[in-house]
Write a protein that holds these residues in place. Structure first.
Motif, PDB file in Angstrom:
ATOM      1  N   ASP A 128       0.815  -1.211   0.000  1.00 37.54           N
ATOM      2  CA  ASP A 128       0.000   0.000   0.000  1.00 37.54           C
ATOM      3  C   ASP A 128       0.849   1.261   0.000  1.00 37.54           C
ATOM      4  O   ASP A 128       0.332   2.359  -0.131  1.00 37.54           O
ATOM      5  CB  ASP A 128      -0.912   0.011   1.235  1.00 37.54           C
ATOM      6  N   ARG A 129       2.153   1.112   0.173  1.00 38.74           N
ATOM      7  CA  ARG A 129       2.995   2.294   0.313  1.00 38.74           C
ATOM      8  C   ARG A 129       3.603   2.741  -1.011  1.00 38.74           C
ATOM      9  O   ARG A 129       3.684   3.908  -1.286  1.00 38.74           O
ATOM     10  CB  ARG A 129       4.116   2.009   1.312  1.00 38.74           C
ATOM     11  N   ALA A 130       4.077   1.793  -1.813  1.00 39.81           N
ATOM     12  CA  ALA A 130       4.730   2.156  -3.070  1.00 39.81           C
ATOM     13  C   ALA A 130       4.758   0.938  -3.979  1.00 39.81           C
ATOM     14  O   ALA A 130       4.740  -0.194  -3.500  1.00 39.81           O
ATOM     15  CB  ALA A 130       6.160   2.643  -2.801  1.00 39.81           C
ATOM     16  N   PRO A 131       4.786   1.147  -5.284  1.00 34.59           N
ATOM     17  CA  PRO A 131       4.884   0.012  -6.197  1.00 34.59           C
ATOM     18  C   PRO A 131       6.249  -0.639  -6.069  1.00 34.59           C
ATOM     19  O   PRO A 131       7.214  -0.014  -5.608  1.00 34.59           O
ATOM     20  CB  PRO A 131       4.708   0.666  -7.573  1.00 34.59           C
ATOM     21  N   PRO A 132       6.390  -1.896  -6.452  1.00 36.95           N
ATOM     22  CA  PRO A 132       7.684  -2.578  -6.375  1.00 36.95           C
ATOM     23  C   PRO A 132       8.740  -1.868  -7.213  1.00 36.95           C
ATOM     24  O   PRO A 132       8.428  -1.241  -8.233  1.00 36.95           O
ATOM     25  CB  PRO A 132       7.382  -3.974  -6.934  1.00 36.95           C
TER      26      PRO A 132
ATOM     27  N   ASP B   1      17.904  -6.642  -0.134  1.00 31.70           N
ATOM     28  CA  ASP B   1      17.014  -6.731   1.026  1.00 31.70           C
ATOM     29  C   ASP B   1      17.062  -5.425   1.835  1.00 31.70           C
ATOM     30  O   ASP B   1      16.033  -4.912   2.283  1.00 31.70           O
ATOM     31  CB  ASP B   1      17.422  -7.900   1.927  1.00 31.70           C
ATOM     32  N   ALA B   2      18.271  -4.920   2.027  1.00 33.23           N
ATOM     33  CA  ALA B   2      18.431  -3.660   2.777  1.00 33.23           C
ATOM     34  C   ALA B   2      17.809  -2.491   2.014  1.00 33.23           C
ATOM     35  O   ALA B   2      17.212  -1.585   2.615  1.00 33.23           O
ATOM     36  CB  ALA B   2      19.908  -3.393   3.041  1.00 33.23           C
ATOM     37  N   LEU B   3      17.923  -2.503   0.702  1.00 32.22           N
ATOM     38  CA  LEU B   3      17.309  -1.454  -0.118  1.00 32.22           C
ATOM     39  C   LEU B   3      15.795  -1.480   0.036  1.00 32.22           C
ATOM     40  O   LEU B   3      15.145  -0.427   0.163  1.00 32.22           O
ATOM     41  CB  LEU B   3      17.695  -1.651  -1.592  1.00 32.22           C
ATOM     42  N   ALA B   4      15.212  -2.664   0.049  1.00 39.75           N
ATOM     43  CA  ALA B   4      13.765  -2.786   0.224  1.00 39.75           C
ATOM     44  C   ALA B   4      13.325  -2.253   1.586  1.00 39.75           C
ATOM     45  O   ALA B   4      12.296  -1.567   1.689  1.00 39.75           O
ATOM     46  CB  ALA B   4      13.353  -4.251   0.072  1.00 39.75           C
TER      47      ALA B   4
ATOM     48  N   LEU C 133      13.583   1.646   1.495  1.00 39.62           N
ATOM     49  CA  LEU C 133      12.552   2.299   0.679  1.00 39.62           C
ATOM     50  C   LEU C 133      11.151   1.937   1.126  1.00 39.62           C
ATOM     51  O   LEU C 133      10.181   2.541   0.666  1.00 39.62           O
ATOM     52  CB  LEU C 133      12.732   1.915  -0.796  1.00 39.62           C
ATOM     53  N   GLN C 134      11.053   0.902   1.975  1.00 33.62           N
ATOM     54  CA  GLN C 134       9.756   0.402   2.435  1.00 33.62           C
ATOM     55  C   GLN C 134       8.871   0.007   1.259  1.00 33.62           C
ATOM     56  O   GLN C 134       7.678   0.344   1.189  1.00 33.62           O
ATOM     57  CB  GLN C 134       9.058   1.440   3.318  1.00 33.62           C
ATOM     58  N   THR C 135       9.479  -0.728   0.338  1.00 32.10           N
ATOM     59  CA  THR C 135       8.758  -1.211  -0.836  1.00 32.10           C
ATOM     60  C   THR C 135       9.392  -2.512  -1.303  1.00 32.10           C
ATOM     61  O   THR C 135      10.595  -2.716  -1.103  1.00 32.10           O
ATOM     62  CB  THR C 135       8.800  -0.163  -1.972  1.00 32.10           C
ATOM     63  N   PRO C 136       8.618  -3.415  -1.893  1.00 31.57           N
ATOM     64  CA  PRO C 136       9.206  -4.659  -2.397  1.00 31.57           C
ATOM     65  C   PRO C 136      10.240  -4.378  -3.481  1.00 31.57           C
ATOM     66  O   PRO C 136      10.079  -3.446  -4.276  1.00 31.57           O
ATOM     67  CB  PRO C 136       8.009  -5.425  -2.975  1.00 31.57           C
ATOM     68  N   VAL C 137      11.280  -5.170  -3.515  1.00 32.61           N
ATOM     69  CA  VAL C 137      12.318  -5.043  -4.537  1.00 32.61           C
ATOM     70  C   VAL C 137      12.415  -6.348  -5.310  1.00 32.61           C
ATOM     71  O   VAL C 137      12.616  -7.410  -4.724  1.00 32.61           O
ATOM     72  CB  VAL C 137      13.681  -4.695  -3.910  1.00 32.61           C
ATOM     73  N   LYS C 138      12.225  -6.264  -6.601  1.00 32.01           N
ATOM     74  CA  LYS C 138      12.400  -7.420  -7.479  1.00 32.01           C
ATOM     75  C   LYS C 138      13.797  -7.357  -8.070  1.00 32.01           C
ATOM     76  O   LYS C 138      14.246  -6.290  -8.483  1.00 32.01           O
ATOM     77  CB  LYS C 138      11.359  -7.411  -8.602  1.00 32.01           C
TER      78      LYS C 138
END
Length: 339
Positions: free
Chosen positions: A33-37, A60-63, A66-71
């Motif tokens: 709900d906070r930001a798109p991946p 993982d630390a970047l995610a 940023l409080q967003t999923p990282v692909k």
């Protein structure tokens, strides 16, 4: 091309194009709900799986930051990363200087950081490998015996595997590889190293960034090869983001990259990623040496290919002049931002 694998427990999903995909599941549930991946792409100099694993603590630390999923996506094929950046499937990527030129020139991406080695160096060198016990002991052996040897070149979008040796070794010696060698193949750095070590090709391109890994992972094979040529210094690879990311997101991403590496755990992660020490703030201007090299090679090729047609040569040169002016404007626009 290898299969892309979704890194979600209990599932495996084949996809065509890119090789590996990592979704941070627990974080995704909290952050949707906070930001798109955010999708991060990487060129796989070895295997996509290993690149994903080496980068995982960082992404993982970047995610979390940023409080967003990282692909995370990786591919041996340079065109995959380029296409994904251009169509927006990837927003941030580790690429090489040559590929960055295309993206900067089309105004789709910008350089914001540069890889730095553990020793603080800002560059690396292109190499030519041959077998220690083979007939090729020097560059003179290659030049002096057309039609005799097989050659493992890099991807055509590779700076150290293609652009640099093509100019410094072949164009300067008026050699066309496809005509000079009995066989020419194209592969990534690891595959070319193994091909020389195993005697499947006589000569192949590589770079100094990969040497420590080969020595550590393949000591017996490493002992079989020798470096017969090395290039002038090439700027370390850039990190780019798409220009359609919000300015706020760009700033957060840049801040994370350039601050990473302060704790012992972060230093260990960077060392595992191609022996890095840090990410240095950078800009499009870092591409200047490679742009000059690419334009000069294009001019050299045009003069050779159109030697008997002044009209065609003039047309090509007019196009190169316009391109050089356009690139000069793009690079110089960020010059004052360069550290």
């Amino acid at each position: 091309m290898d299969t892309l694998t979704r890194r979600t427990p209990g599932t495996r999903c084949p996809v065509l194009a890119l090789l590996c995909l990592g979704l941070l599941g627990p974080l995704a549930a909290r952050a949707t709900d906070r930001a798109p991946p955010l999708s991060v792409g990487m060129i796989a100099a070895s295997t996509a799986k290993k690149v994903i694993e080496d980068w995982k603590p960082f992404t993982d630390a970047l995610a979390r930051e940023l409080q967003t999923p990282v692909k995370v996506l990786a591919s041996k094929n340079y065109a995959d990363i380029s296409s994904a950046l251009k169509d927006g499937s990837i927003q941030v990527a580790w690429i090489n200087n040559k590929l960055a030129i295309e993206l900067v020139e089309s105004d789709q991406a910008a350089v914001f950081a540069q890889m730095m080695r553990l020793d603080g160096s800002r560059g690396y060198k292109s190499l030519l490998f041959a077998r220690k016990d083979g007939p090729i002991q020097s560059l003179a052996d290659v030049i002096g015996r057309p039609g005799v040897y097989s050659f493992g070149s890099g991807d055509k979008k590779s700076t150290s595997g293609y652009l640099v040796p093509n100019y410094y070794v072949f164009a300067r010696n008026k050699i066309e590889p496809q005509k000079h060698f009995k066989q020419v193949s194209h592969a990534n750095h690891l595959d070319n190293f193994l091909a020389v070590a195993d005697g499947r090709v006589d000569l192949a391109t590589n770079n100094t960034e990969e040497l420590p890994r080969y020595q550590a992972e393949f000591p017996e094979k490493f002992a079989r090869v020798s470096v017969i040529w090395e290039s002038p210094l090439i700027p370390n690879d850039p990190i780019v983001y798409r220009k359609d990311l919000s300015v706020a997101m760009q700033q957060r991403i840049k801040k994370f990259f350039t601050a990473y590496g302060r704790t012992e755990a972060e230093k260990t992660t960077l060392k595992r990623i191609n022996g890095l020490g840090s990410f240095r703030a950078s800009s499009n201007f870092q591409l200047r040496p490679v742009v000059d090299l690419e334009l000069f090679q294009a001019l050299t090729n045009a003069m050779a290919e159109n030697a008997n047609s002044p009209e065609k040569l003039q047309a090509v040169m007019n196009g190169l002049t316009k391109r050089a002016a356009r690139l000069d404007t793009v690079l110089n626009a960020t010059r004052l931002d360069s550290p």
